[in-house]
Design an enzyme around this catalytic site. Structure first.
Site, PDB file in Angstrom:
ATOM      1  CE  LYS A 253      -3.730  -1.616   2.989  1.00 12.67           C
ATOM      2  NZ  LYS A 253      -4.875  -1.849   1.804  1.00 12.67           N
ATOM      3  CG  ASP A 264      -7.521  -4.663   7.488  1.00  9.17           C
ATOM      4  OD1 ASP A 264      -8.163  -4.665   6.740  1.00  9.17           O
ATOM      5  OD2 ASP A 264      -6.332  -5.146   6.488  1.00  9.17           O
ATOM      6  CG  ASP A 323      -3.941  -4.116  -0.652  1.00 12.66           C
ATOM      7  OD1 ASP A 323      -4.192  -3.874   1.111  1.00 12.66           O
ATOM      8  OD2 ASP A 323      -4.386  -2.864  -0.752  1.00 12.66           O
ATOM      9  CD  GLU A 325      -5.162  -8.496   3.418  1.00 13.81           C
ATOM     10  OE1 GLU A 325      -6.148  -7.562   4.452  1.00 13.81           O
ATOM     11  OE2 GLU A 325      -4.775  -7.727   2.395  1.00 13.81           O
ATOM     12  NE  ARG A 327     -10.900  -9.616  -1.616  1.00  8.51           N
ATOM     13  CZ  ARG A 327     -11.267  -9.283  -2.713  1.00  8.51           C
ATOM     14  NH1 ARG A 327     -12.239  -9.467  -3.594  1.00  8.51           N
ATOM     15  NH2 ARG A 327     -11.498  -8.059  -1.987  1.00  8.51           N
TER      16      ARG A 327
END
Length: 479
Positions: A253, A264, A323, A325, A327
């Site tokens: 990112k 997150d 990015d 990740e 799921r």
């Protein structure tokens, strides 16, 4: 504060609610809607009504008006609730009222008294763990109103405070192990069973996607598994995305996108906050909480774009972007949850920027194949003043996840419908027969409002509790 101490069934903000019998008589606090103000004025003497009108008090949300007694002292305070529909209407009061002990009229309806009590307590929330000398001015206190379910208020405030505390804690102090420590402390408090699978042990135990995402970090990934309740009760399973920090992996990112990535694990925080409320309420359910706890970092062992990963369900996944990740770890957890055919399966995740572009920070996106479940969740959100918005799991978009080398791609290559395709990816790991809903939420307040400070935020907790309590018995709300 240790990681286990982050679980506090009685957070400090509850100290602003006090028992009867405080020193000196309490100051009467009369909450009024705009409509109720006119009735109240009509029942006053001419001088009293003239005083309030002259003050300009119109019962706007958060407004106050001191009412003088015959001897010139303050006989009470009027507090504005606007139209009466905002559950946070009383949150400005602790900042605007002078120090003292206040009491609502005994005739205040229980639902209104409950909303005022919750907002009052949550207005006292502070995250000051890292301040060397926290300074707190004297704050007004509210006597517990008659007719309020104190246990329900305590559990709602504790659930919201837990979500905020977890999300606010920097990743340096809340890694996968520390998140597991919070879950273990909660399990111990409620007499629940706790189990975790750590590091390379994930592979022989059948959690390959969780391992792949977390293996690039020096802090080993783990699967957190909490069970509570009688085996013969309906199974309710909560899955929370526990990415304690997301660098984006090899698809790193930019700094602006990475800045808030301590949040997150907001899905895991919501799962734990909701679990506490459900267990504290003693609902007749067989609760299971599954949290894949990982840190998505760059290293020589990090997973790569276009790697093909095994999953717990047996499906193979081509990594479209490292990015994306969340799921991947949710896929393993959802497959395990679905294996038990629960009566209800809910997953919570800070999953896509697309959902935030569509709905902003406050409204979680709801995706489900179950129309009845969707209707019930939307109704619970309206009742709780915690709106959700349903996005379609549009089956035709499944083609966007096709892969030429694996069963499916984690992202595909299309720039369209990012929140929907993420939901469709998760749906691959849940049987069509399972009542399942996915909530894509933000878990963060970009700016402060009364009772809702900038930082970690809880979205939809009461709506989810109401849904579960309504389906399986035991009450109507977290608070």
């Amino acid at each position: 504060m240790s990681d286990a101490a982050l679980f506090r069934p009685d957070p400090p903000c509850l100290d602003t609610l006090v028992e009867d019998g405080a020193e000196g008589p309490p100051i009467p606090l009369t909450p009024l809607t705009r409509e109720g103000l006119e009735t109240w004025l009509a029942e006053r003497d001419a001088a009293g009504a003239a005083w309030v009108r002259a003050s300009g008090f119109s019962a706007a949300v958060g407004s106050t008006c001191p009412v003088p007694g015959p001897d010139g002292t303050v006989a009470g305070v009027l507090a504005g609730l606007g139209d009466g529909t905002d559950r946070w209407a009383a949150a400005p009061l602790p900042e605007r009222l002078p120090p003292g002990t206040y009491a609502l009229p005994t005739e205040t309806p229980a639902d209104r008294a409950t909303a005022i009590t919750e907002a009052w307590a949550l207005a006292g929330y502070r995250f000051d763990r890292y301040r060397s000398a926290p300074q707190e001015a004297a704050r007004p206190a509210l006597i517990w109103p008659a007719g309020v379910d104190r246990a329900a208020v305590r559990r709602r405030v504790a659930a919201v405070a837990l979500v905020r505390d977890l999300v606010n804690t920097p990743a340096s102090d809340l890694g996968p192990a520390e998140l597991a420590g919070v879950a273990r402390a909660m399990a111990d408090h409620h007499g629940a069973a706790f189990h975790e699978i750590v590091g390379d042990a994930l592979l022989p135990e059948g959690w390959p996607a969780v391992h792949a995402v977390g293996r690039g970090s020096a802090r080993p990934p783990r699967l957190i598994d909490l069970r509570w309740g009688r085996e013969d009760h309906p199974r309710v399973t909560l899955v929370g995305k526990g990415v304690v920090f997301d660098s984006g992996g090899l698809d790193i990112k930019p700094s602006a996108g990475m800045r808030l990535m301590k949040k997150d694990m907001g899905g895991a925080a919501h799962a734990l906050g909701l679990a506490h409320a459900l267990m504290d309420a003693g609902l007749p359910i067989r609760l299971r909480v599954l949290i894949p706890a990982v840190e998505n970092m760059l290293s020589g062992s990090a997973f790569r774009p276009l790697d093909v990963l095994e999953t717990r369900k047996g499906l193979t996944v081509e990594v479209g972007n490292t990015d994306a990740e969340g799921r991947l770890v949710l896929a393993d957890a959802l497959a395990e949850a679905d294996r038990e055919s629960p009566a209800l399966l809910l997953d919570m995740a800070t999953l896509t920027g697309a959902a935030r572009v569509a709905l902003g920070p406050d409204i979680p996106a709801l995706l489900t194949r179950d129309d009845t479940l969707a209707a019930d969740l939307l109704a619970a959100g309206t009742e709780a003043d915690e709106p959700l918005w349903r996005l379609p799991l549009h089956a035709s978009y499944r083609r966007m996840l096709d892969s030429s080398v694996a069963d499916l791609s984690s992202t595909g290559t299309s720039p369209f419908a990012g929140a929907i395709t993420a939901g469709l990816f998760l749906a691959e790991f849940v049987s069509p027969e399972t009542p399942w809903a996915h909530l894509d939420l933000f878990a963060w307040a970009p700016s402060s409002r009364p009772g809702r400070p900038e930082g970690g935020a809880a979205h939809g907790l009461d709506a989810l509790f109401r849904l579960i309590a309504g389906r399986f018995g035991g009450g109507s709300g977290v608070g």
